[in-house]
Design a protein around this motif. Structure first.
Motif, short mmCIF file in Angstrom:
data_model
loop_
_atom_site.label_atom_id
_atom_site.label_comp_id
_atom_site.label_asym_id
_atom_site.label_seq_id
_atom_site.Cartn_x
_atom_site.Cartn_y
_atom_site.Cartn_z
N ASP A 73 0.85 -1.20 0.00
CA ASP A 73 0.00 0.00 0.00
C ASP A 73 0.89 1.25 0.00
OD1 ASP A 73 -1.70 2.17 0.77
OD2 ASP A 73 -3.11 0.73 1.63
N PRO A 74 0.69 2.15 -0.97
CA PRO A 74 1.55 3.34 -1.03
C PRO A 74 1.42 4.26 0.18
CG PRO A 74 -0.25 3.47 -2.63
CD PRO A 74 -0.26 2.09 -2.08
N ARG A 75 0.36 4.11 0.94
CA ARG A 75 0.19 4.96 2.13
C ARG A 75 1.21 4.64 3.22
NH1 ARG A 75 -6.06 3.97 3.20
NH2 ARG A 75 -5.30 1.89 2.65
N ARG A 76 1.81 3.46 3.14
CA ARG A 76 2.84 3.11 4.12
C ARG A 76 3.96 4.13 4.12
NH1 ARG A 76 2.78 -1.88 6.48
NH2 ARG A 76 4.94 -1.70 7.13
N ALA A 77 4.34 4.57 2.91
CA ALA A 77 5.44 5.53 2.80
C ALA A 77 5.09 6.85 3.50
CB ALA A 77 5.76 5.78 1.32
N ASP A 78 3.82 7.25 3.40
CA ASP A 78 3.40 8.48 4.08
C ASP A 78 3.50 8.33 5.60
OD1 ASP A 78 2.82 9.45 1.59
OD2 ASP A 78 0.65 9.11 1.74
N VAL A 79 3.03 7.20 6.09
CA VAL A 79 3.09 6.97 7.53
C VAL A 79 4.54 6.92 7.99
CG1 VAL A 79 2.45 5.40 9.41
CG2 VAL A 79 0.88 5.74 7.51
N MET A 80 5.38 6.30 7.19
CA MET A 80 6.80 6.21 7.56
C MET A 80 7.46 7.58 7.58
SD MET A 80 7.66 2.61 5.67
CE MET A 80 9.33 2.35 6.19
N GLN A 81 6.99 8.48 6.73
CA GLN A 81 7.52 9.85 6.76
C GLN A 81 7.14 10.54 8.07
OE1 GLN A 81 9.68 11.38 4.84
NE2 GLN A 81 9.86 9.55 3.58
N ILE A 82 5.92 10.30 8.52
CA ILE A 82 5.49 10.87 9.81
C ILE A 82 6.37 10.31 10.93
CG2 ILE A 82 3.59 11.01 11.48
CD1 ILE A 82 1.65 10.70 9.07
N GLN A 83 6.62 9.01 10.84
CA GLN A 83 7.47 8.35 11.84
C GLN A 83 8.87 8.97 11.87
OE1 GLN A 83 7.78 4.15 10.93
NE2 GLN A 83 7.02 3.56 12.93
N ILE A 84 9.43 9.16 10.69
CA ILE A 84 10.78 9.73 10.60
C ILE A 84 10.81 11.13 11.20
CG2 ILE A 84 12.50 10.61 8.96
CD1 ILE A 84 11.69 8.18 7.14
N ALA A 85 9.79 11.92 10.86
CA ALA A 85 9.74 13.29 11.38
C ALA A 85 9.57 13.30 12.89
CB ALA A 85 8.59 14.05 10.71
N ALA A 86 8.74 12.40 13.40
CA ALA A 86 8.51 12.35 14.86
C ALA A 86 9.79 11.93 15.58
CB ALA A 86 7.38 11.37 15.17
N ARG A 87 10.50 10.96 15.02
CA ARG A 87 11.75 10.53 15.64
C ARG A 87 12.78 11.67 15.62
NH1 ARG A 87 11.45 4.75 12.93
NH2 ARG A 87 10.29 3.65 14.55
N ALA A 88 12.79 12.42 14.51
CA ALA A 88 13.72 13.54 14.41
C ALA A 88 13.36 14.61 15.45
CB ALA A 88 13.67 14.12 13.00
N ALA A 89 12.07 14.85 15.63
CA ALA A 89 11.64 15.83 16.64
C ALA A 89 12.06 15.37 18.03
CB ALA A 89 10.13 16.01 16.57
#
Lengths: 75, 149
Positions: free
Chosen positions: A33-49
């Motif tokens: 599902d291409p939406r996985r990539a979107d969720v993973m971007q949120i994850q990356i941003a949250a970890r960076a924060a």
């Protein structure tokens, strides 16, 4: 960044919540599902924060706890 | 009382030899969303989530018993350590069920308290795999102790 310990704790809690729901979403979204990539971007941003935040300073949690009970092995 | 509960069961106490896949878990965290996440992650278990240590004590005082109690350390009103101390005095069987959810920082006195007790700690943010693994390990250890007693 200069935050009160309680504010820092709450902010870290909120990021933990974002990461937690990302994980729940990833568990329910199919691998192709291409939406996985979107969720993973949120994850990356949250970890960076989270990484941008200073460590929590020592917080007095003892209150009225007194001394710790003995471990069973201490008896 | 802000509270999330899983599907109702017909027992209020844990039976000896309870199955790992259907244990009773209490989550105590002043942030309701943490309780929601734990509820979803541990959906294989019967999860009750409350937002204060006082609410948790009310459940236990009413006779409910939990196989695992996931408890935040930093909470307004009553901290996780105060909650644990009360459990030790009044409900020792439930004190041993506590797994502390920590932000990773506490003062020397609290650190000494935590070091002196056998209860596990889980640092936030935690991932689902780690949470399930820690709860399952805790439940397995309690079941083994039940088998020995």
């Amino acid at each position: 960044m200069n935050l009160e310990p309680a504010s820092l704790h709450r902010l870290k809690n909120k990021i933990a919540i974002i990461l937690g729901f990302c994980e729940l979403l990833l568990e329910s979204i199919a691998n192709d599902d291409p939406r996985r990539a979107d969720v993973m971007q949120i994850q990356i941003a949250a970890r960076a924060a989270l990484a941008e935040l200073p460590p929590l300073p020592a917080v007095d949690l003892s209150g009225t706890i007194g001394t710790a009970p003995k471990k069973p092995s201490d008896n | 009382m802000n509270e999330i509960t899983g599907p109702m069961e017909d027992t209020s106490t844990r039976a000896p030899g309870f199955p790992l896949e259907r244990a009773r878990v209490l989550v105590v965290d002043d942030d309701e969303m943490i309780g929601m996440i734990v509820h979803r992650v541990l959906k294989a278990h019967h999860v009750t989530a409350v937002t204060s240590a006082q609410d948790a004590l009310a459940h236990i005082a009413s006779g409910e018993r939990f196989d695992a109690v996931l408890c935040d350390l930093m909470m307004p009103g009553m901290t996780g350590l105060e909650f644990h101390r009360i459990l030790c005095e009044q409900y020792p069987d439930q004190a041993s069920a506590v797994i502390f959810l920590t932000g990773g920082a506490f003062d020397n006195a609290a650190g000494a308290y935590l070091a002196a007790i056998p209860n596990a700690q889980l640092t936030k943010p935690f991932d689902a795999v780690t949470l399930r693994a820690q709860v399952d390990a805790h439940l397995a250890a309690r079941r083994a102790m039940d088998g020995l007693s």
